[in-house]
Design an enzyme around this catalytic site. Sequence first.
Site, PDB file in Angstrom:
ATOM      1  N   TYR A 128       0.816  -1.220   0.000  1.00 33.31           N
ATOM      2  CA  TYR A 128       0.000   0.000   0.000  1.00 33.31           C
ATOM      3  C   TYR A 128       0.851   1.274   0.000  1.00 33.31           C
ATOM      4  O   TYR A 128       0.359   2.357  -0.272  1.00 33.31           O
ATOM      5  CB  TYR A 128      -0.963   0.020   1.197  1.00 33.31           C
ATOM      6  CG  TYR A 128      -2.068  -1.020   1.113  1.00 33.31           C
ATOM      7  CD1 TYR A 128      -2.243  -1.787  -0.036  1.00 33.31           C
ATOM      8  CD2 TYR A 128      -2.931  -1.234   2.165  1.00 33.31           C
ATOM      9  CE1 TYR A 128      -3.236  -2.745  -0.114  1.00 33.31           C
ATOM     10  CE2 TYR A 128      -3.932  -2.187   2.087  1.00 33.31           C
ATOM     11  CZ  TYR A 128      -4.076  -2.943   0.941  1.00 33.31           C
ATOM     12  OH  TYR A 128      -5.068  -3.895   0.860  1.00 33.31           O
ATOM     13  N   LYS A 137       3.290 -15.539   1.556  1.00 32.50           N
ATOM     14  CA  LYS A 137       3.196 -16.245   0.271  1.00 32.50           C
ATOM     15  C   LYS A 137       4.630 -16.557  -0.154  1.00 32.50           C
ATOM     16  O   LYS A 137       5.100 -16.179  -1.233  1.00 32.50           O
ATOM     17  CB  LYS A 137       2.465 -15.322  -0.735  1.00 32.50           C
ATOM     18  CG  LYS A 137       2.085 -15.982  -2.031  1.00 32.50           C
ATOM     19  CD  LYS A 137       0.947 -16.977  -1.913  1.00 32.50           C
ATOM     20  CE  LYS A 137       0.686 -17.641  -3.248  1.00 32.50           C
ATOM     21  NZ  LYS A 137      -0.163 -18.839  -3.127  1.00 32.50           N
ATOM     22  N   ASP A 147      -3.286 -18.228   0.855  1.00 30.93           N
ATOM     23  CA  ASP A 147      -4.454 -18.897   0.264  1.00 30.93           C
ATOM     24  C   ASP A 147      -4.978 -19.984   1.194  1.00 30.93           C
ATOM     25  O   ASP A 147      -6.185 -20.123   1.410  1.00 30.93           O
ATOM     26  CB  ASP A 147      -4.123 -19.458  -1.134  1.00 30.93           C
ATOM     27  CG  ASP A 147      -2.718 -20.020  -1.245  1.00 30.93           C
ATOM     28  OD1 ASP A 147      -1.929 -19.868  -0.284  1.00 30.93           O
ATOM     29  OD2 ASP A 147      -2.398 -20.627  -2.272  1.00 30.93           O
ATOM     30  N   ASP A 201      -5.293  -7.006   5.460  1.00 30.65           N
ATOM     31  CA  ASP A 201      -6.511  -6.277   5.112  1.00 30.65           C
ATOM     32  C   ASP A 201      -7.618  -7.283   4.784  1.00 30.65           C
ATOM     33  O   ASP A 201      -8.747  -7.203   5.284  1.00 30.65           O
ATOM     34  CB  ASP A 201      -6.200  -5.391   3.887  1.00 30.65           C
ATOM     35  CG  ASP A 201      -7.296  -4.379   3.621  1.00 30.65           C
ATOM     36  OD1 ASP A 201      -8.292  -4.369   4.359  1.00 30.65           O
ATOM     37  OD2 ASP A 201      -7.154  -3.590   2.658  1.00 30.65           O
ATOM     38  N   ASP A 217     -10.820  -8.821   7.535  1.00 27.35           N
ATOM     39  CA  ASP A 217     -12.248  -8.691   7.220  1.00 27.35           C
ATOM     40  C   ASP A 217     -12.919 -10.062   7.173  1.00 27.35           C
ATOM     41  O   ASP A 217     -14.051 -10.219   7.630  1.00 27.35           O
ATOM     42  CB  ASP A 217     -12.448  -7.980   5.872  1.00 27.35           C
ATOM     43  CG  ASP A 217     -12.523  -6.477   6.036  1.00 27.35           C
ATOM     44  OD1 ASP A 217     -12.140  -5.989   7.128  1.00 27.35           O
ATOM     45  OD2 ASP A 217     -12.964  -5.779   5.104  1.00 27.35           O
TER      46      ASP A 217
END
Length: 362
Positions: free
Chosen positions: A144, A194, A226, A250, A254
């Site tokens: 980000y 990852k 994943d 992020d 959620d």
Amino acid sequence: MREKNYDILVLEGDGIGPEVTAEAVKVLEICGERFNAGFDLSSALVGGAAIEAQGVPVSDETVQAAKNADAVLLGAVGGPQWDDLPTDKRPEKGLLALRQILDLYANLRPVSVHESLAHTSTLRPEVVSGIDLLVVRELVSGIYFGEPRGRQNTSSGREAVNTMRYNEEEIARVARVAFDAAARRRKKVTSVDKANVLEVSGLWREVVIEVAAGYPDIELDHQFVDNASMQLIRNPGQFDVIVTGNLFGDILSDEAAMLTGSIGMLPSGSLGGGSALYEPVHGSAPDIAGEGKANPLAMILSMAMMFEISFEMDEAAESVRKAVEEVLGNGYRTGDIMSEGCKLVSCAAMGDLVADAVRKDS
Ligand code: NAD
């Protein structure tokens, strides 16, 4: 004579922000009496309220007040009346600026399912029942913020780029927050990356393992992002503390939040070098603002996080959490968590009930 005094900056913000903040302050005052702590509260504007009064989403004075405070309690910002402003002038910019200036690099989102609300989740009650996990997300670096970023027109068409970048100290400091939190909990950290594809994740994993060496009592495991997103739905009970970078955090936070069934129940805290900031996960809910319908529990539970993490007032934090359980157990509900046979109450009545339960807890 108070044992200790804490300076707290209260930023109500917009929409339901002032409503839920008022209820948290109500409970805070009872906690001050019960646990012999003094709270010096000051308030300032942020978000749309600050745009209207001061022309900017967060003023320099507010930033300074936040820096000087022992902790900041924030309601929520934003609303449709400011949606057409350019991105850097919008209410949300005030919150982002505050997080960045205070260098709040670790965002903590605890997710627990209250027994009496287990049936409101979209997952089966036996899957979500008893969940008690904490997502620690890196908040001020990663993709980000990485440079270069941007888009351009090239001879082969439009192109865009973002950069995922972490240095080792940025990883180590958020990992330490996760291990410290695990030490107060069930002593397990799951680091999510990852590393099978990304070099950044390779470094992430390496540094987390190095930090873990300083915490011999904490169990560490690693999951690819994943797999972690599947495991959260399949068997969320396996997690204690999850630590991960900005982008994965992020998304996973959620996803984890939705295990509980209501956004009105979810607290958060963001920690950095100086003052920490505590706020509910939800936004300003303009659709119900001013109607007394908001659920103040996420805000009240954010305040409990402040007690525990910033003030080391574990007993007060526990008392607030117990009070929330008790009120829910007695069947009181705001509209967002209402179900058959329960008693519908307003935002203020819910605050009163929790305050009473804290007062009576001994
Ligand atoms: P939202 O969280 O405000 O609302 C989503 C839905 O959940 C709405 O139906 C709302 O009524 C309900 N809801 C949220 N909190 C509730 C509570 N405490 N009690 C009962 N119901 C609740 O998200 P949104 O609608 O996407 O955004 C509204 C505004 O809030 C936007 O301007 C957005 O930018 C802003 N926002 C701010 C923050 C923040 O301040 N941290 C976070 C998210 C969104």
